[in-house]
Design an enzyme around this catalytic site. Structure first.
Site, PDB file in Angstrom:
ATOM      1  N   ASN B 158      -6.212   3.413  13.511  1.00 52.73           N
ATOM      2  CA  ASN B 158      -5.884   3.088  12.123  1.00 52.73           C
ATOM      3  C   ASN B 158      -6.227   1.657  11.737  1.00 52.73           C
ATOM      4  O   ASN B 158      -6.503   1.385  10.586  1.00 52.73           O
ATOM      5  CB  ASN B 158      -4.397   3.360  11.869  1.00 52.73           C
ATOM      6  CG  ASN B 158      -3.507   2.754  12.932  1.00 52.73           C
ATOM      7  OD1 ASN B 158      -3.840   2.719  14.118  1.00 52.73           O
ATOM      8  ND2 ASN B 158      -2.370   2.249  12.521  1.00 52.73           N
ATOM      9  N   GLN B 192      -5.993   9.634  11.203  1.00 53.38           N
ATOM     10  CA  GLN B 192      -7.023   8.863  10.508  1.00 53.38           C
ATOM     11  C   GLN B 192      -8.376   9.566  10.524  1.00 53.38           C
ATOM     12  O   GLN B 192      -9.303   9.169   9.820  1.00 53.38           O
ATOM     13  CB  GLN B 192      -7.188   7.477  11.155  1.00 53.38           C
ATOM     14  CG  GLN B 192      -5.967   6.592  11.056  1.00 53.38           C
ATOM     15  CD  GLN B 192      -5.743   6.037   9.662  1.00 53.38           C
ATOM     16  OE1 GLN B 192      -6.669   6.006   8.833  1.00 53.38           O
ATOM     17  NE2 GLN B 192      -4.528   5.605   9.374  1.00 53.38           N
ATOM     18  N   SER B 212      -1.811  14.482   9.248  1.00 54.71           N
ATOM     19  CA  SER B 212      -0.887  14.061   8.202  1.00 54.71           C
ATOM     20  C   SER B 212      -1.558  14.249   6.844  1.00 54.71           C
ATOM     21  O   SER B 212      -2.761  14.037   6.703  1.00 54.71           O
ATOM     22  CB  SER B 212      -0.564  12.589   8.432  1.00 54.71           C
ATOM     23  OG  SER B 212       0.048  12.046   7.291  1.00 54.71           O
ATOM     24  N   ALA B 213      -0.784  14.649   5.827  1.00 53.38           N
ATOM     25  CA  ALA B 213      -1.395  14.949   4.527  1.00 53.38           C
ATOM     26  C   ALA B 213      -1.729  13.705   3.708  1.00 53.38           C
ATOM     27  O   ALA B 213      -2.738  13.655   3.018  1.00 53.38           O
ATOM     28  CB  ALA B 213      -0.466  15.857   3.718  1.00 53.38           C
ATOM     29  N   HIS B 214      -0.873  12.685   3.803  1.00 60.05           N
ATOM     30  CA  HIS B 214      -1.053  11.574   2.850  1.00 60.05           C
ATOM     31  C   HIS B 214      -2.231  10.669   3.178  1.00 60.05           C
ATOM     32  O   HIS B 214      -2.587   9.793   2.404  1.00 60.05           O
ATOM     33  CB  HIS B 214       0.247  10.766   2.705  1.00 60.05           C
ATOM     34  CG  HIS B 214       0.525   9.813   3.826  1.00 60.05           C
ATOM     35  ND1 HIS B 214       0.334   8.458   3.691  1.00 60.05           N
ATOM     36  CD2 HIS B 214       0.961  10.015   5.082  1.00 60.05           C
ATOM     37  CE1 HIS B 214       0.663   7.863   4.835  1.00 60.05           C
ATOM     38  NE2 HIS B 214       1.050   8.787   5.690  1.00 60.05           N
ATOM     39  N   THR B 250      14.270  23.714   6.300  1.00 55.98           N
ATOM     40  CA  THR B 250      13.685  24.415   5.164  1.00 55.98           C
ATOM     41  C   THR B 250      12.276  23.899   4.893  1.00 55.98           C
ATOM     42  O   THR B 250      12.026  22.695   4.931  1.00 55.98           O
ATOM     43  CB  THR B 250      14.553  24.199   3.917  1.00 55.98           C
ATOM     44  OG1 THR B 250      15.845  24.718   4.199  1.00 55.98           O
ATOM     45  CG2 THR B 250      13.968  24.890   2.698  1.00 55.98           C
ATOM     46  N   CYS B 337       2.947  -0.093   8.768  1.00 60.10           N
ATOM     47  CA  CYS B 337       4.282  -0.013   9.374  1.00 60.10           C
ATOM     48  C   CYS B 337       4.705  -1.358   9.925  1.00 60.10           C
ATOM     49  O   CYS B 337       5.878  -1.640  10.050  1.00 60.10           O
ATOM     50  CB  CYS B 337       4.296   1.000  10.503  1.00 60.10           C
ATOM     51  SG  CYS B 337       3.255   2.399  10.176  1.00 60.10           S
TER      52      CYS B 337
END
Ligand code: FES
Lengths: 124, 412
Positions: B158, B192, B212-214, B250, B337
């Site tokens: 990343n 990435q 990861s979607a974002h 859920t 992060c």
């Protein structure tokens, strides 16, 4: 993340740059964040015969807070006697800047240490 | 703040949701809002969205739908695998398992490995990388032990965009497994990579893969984990029977639908990658042309096409970041992060930079909405900004203070 006052000093630092033939130099660094600060002093004597800071300049390789706190401490120290100057605490630097994020408090502390070191360097 | 248009060059931190992805998600908030586990029509409607998304993701990774588990993102996926496999003594006949993770992994992998170590649950090897930021196959092979259960090496880094030899690692592990009673599993964090690289799990030879979607123009808070059929697995979330009983909770239906749609879009992006790469190359040559004392961190060639991570002598990264931000240009100093921490980036230290160098680094990461004029603007502004910061620092580097010998009591 930073206060307006910090940003002001970051955008236009006061007393920045080298000094030719300074009477004293104080240099400190923080090994963790990697920041380095250097203060140059021109020392004079007042009518009472006390040492005072006639002129002061700084150079800082560091974060926004490191630049702002060294800029601020030059303002706080300029024209003051050693006795007055040695009373400046990092909290005073912080307060004059509005505020600093908690992880950046050590930058203010570092600027105070640089000033002490410069004065000590003069005395030696 | 300047009046100019804001320029976002931090796509490695996160990406905006693509409008088509957003449209695909929209009905799943208020209209098809049912709980995907419910038996009635409302539930079935939601379930259909999830089934489609699972197929879309599986198709992209070249695996079976049953091998895809939806999660809350890459951090969860990585925690699940490192902790679950890393502490699984059944794999080692009761012995403490050994795992190998590269030293430039994302914090969530390193943090999970540290957790295992601190709690005496696994033995950890942090695999070094070379100056280019690449894991070396020879080194990896040397660090394999009898009780090794897992190798986790990210597909692309990343911070410096270094593309790891994932296929070679997969092939090595496959070969080693032929002569071992105790199988080694291979996990790769592809968060990435998805937007840019071939993520076919069979070609890579991965047993586990995290996405990861974002990072791919999908929503935040959703991701997927590929778990090869027949692999051991311990779930992190206990509770309901969702996700083949492997991840309770859920379903985040709109998020999952968004992930599927985002992956579909990645498949169809055509010449976009080439365009990004050209812009990135323009940025690199523009910076090198105009700014002395600048260098690129990491490999020039084995690099994600959207990443450029520079260091500038006599300049500190955060003040550079803030100076650019004042012009409306968003970049980062390493990973998002760790943006608020003081310590130098573990990735930059791992490629052999010293503290000073790693503190003088910033990352540009480009994306689909980046325009040529954005790059021109950055290249024209950077020299002035660097010059100003260098005048403040007086180029203090190499000053009288010896960094290594400084006391560590400044309150950091
Ligand atoms: S971060 Fe340490 S002096 Fe600013």
């Amino acid at each position: 993340m930073y206060s307006d006052e910090v940003m002001k000093h970051f955008k236009s630092p006061r007393n920045m740059g080298k000094m030719e033939n300074p009477d004293a130099v104080g240099e400190v660094g923080n090994p963790v964040c990697g920041d380095l600060m250097r203060l140059y002093l021109r020392v004079g004597k007042n009518e009472k015969g006390e040492n005072f800071i006639e002129d002061i300049k700084f150079e800082t390789l560091g974060c926004v807070a490191a630049i702002a706190t060294t800029s601020m401490i030059t303002e706080l120290a300029k024209g003051k006697t050693f006795k007055e100057v040695l009373k400046i605490k990092f909290g005073d630097v912080e307060k004059s800047l509005g505020s600093l994020p908690p992880v950046k408090l050590h930058c203010a502390d570092l600027s105070v240490k640089a000033l002490h070191k410069a004065i000590q360097n003069f005395k030696e | 703040m300047s009046q100019n248009k804001r320029i976002y060059l931090d796509y490695a931190a996160t990406t905006p949701v693509d409008p088509e992805v957003f449209e695909a998600m929209r009905p799943y908030f208020a209209e098809k809002f049912g709980n995907a586990s419910s038996i009635h029509q409302f539930g079935v409607e939601a379930q259909e969205g999830i089934v489609l998304a699972r197929r879309q993701v599986a198709d992209f990774l070249g695996c079976d739908s049953k091998e895809i588990i939806f999660t809350s993102g890459a951090t969860e996926g990585n925690n699940t695998i490192i902790k679950g496999i890393g502490s699984n003594k059944n794999l080692t006949g009761g012995k403490k398992p050994h795992i190998i993770v590269s030293s430039i992994e994302h914090d969530c992998v390193l943090g999970s490995a540290e957790y295992l170590k601190e709690n005496d649950l696994a033995e950890i090897t942090f695999l070094p990388v070379n100056k280019e930021g690449l894991a070396e196959i020879g080194e990896l092979e040397k660090s394999i032990k009898d009780n090794t259960v897992l190798v986790s090496v990210m597909y692309a880094n990343n911070e410096i965009g270094a593309i790891q030899p994932a296929r070679e690692i997969g092939a090595l592990i496959k070969k080693l497994n032929e002569n071992r009673s105790q199988k080694i599993y291979f996990h790769t964090d592809a968060a990435q990579a998805v937007n840019y690289l071939d993520c076919d799990v069979k070609r890579i030879g991965a047993d586990f893969m995290t996405i990861s979607a974002h990072k791919i123009y999908g929503p935040k808070g959703v991701g997927a984990l590929f778990v090869r059929q027949g692999s051991p697995f311990s779930r992190l979330m206990n509770g309901g029977e969702q996700e083949f009983k492997m991840r309770a909770g859920t379903h985040n239906t709109p998020g999952i639908v968004g992930l599927g749609a985002a992956i579909e879009k990645v498949k169809k992006q055509g010449s976009q990658i080439e365009k990004t790469k050209n812009q990135r190359d323009r940025l690199i040559s523009g910076i090198f042309d105009k700014i002395s004392g600048s260098a690129l961190n990491g490999s020039r060639d084995n690099r994600l096409p959207n990443n450029a991570n520079f260091r500038f002598e006599g300049v500190e990264g955060e003040s550079l970041l803030v100076s650019l931000d004042m012009e409306g240009i968003a970049v980062s100093t390493g990973s998002a992060c760790a943006a608020k921490s003081l310590s130098p980036s573990h990735v930059l230290l791992a490629i052999g930079l010293n503290h000073l160098q790693s503190h003088s680094s910033i990352r540009f990461s480009l994306g689909r909405l980046t325009e040529d004029s954005d790059i021109d603007r950055v290249v024209s502004l950077m020299p002035k900004i660097i010059e100003r910061l260098r005048s403040i620092s007086g180029n203090l580097e190499g000053g009288t203070v010896e960094r290594g010998k400084l006391p560590d009591d400044f309150g950091c």
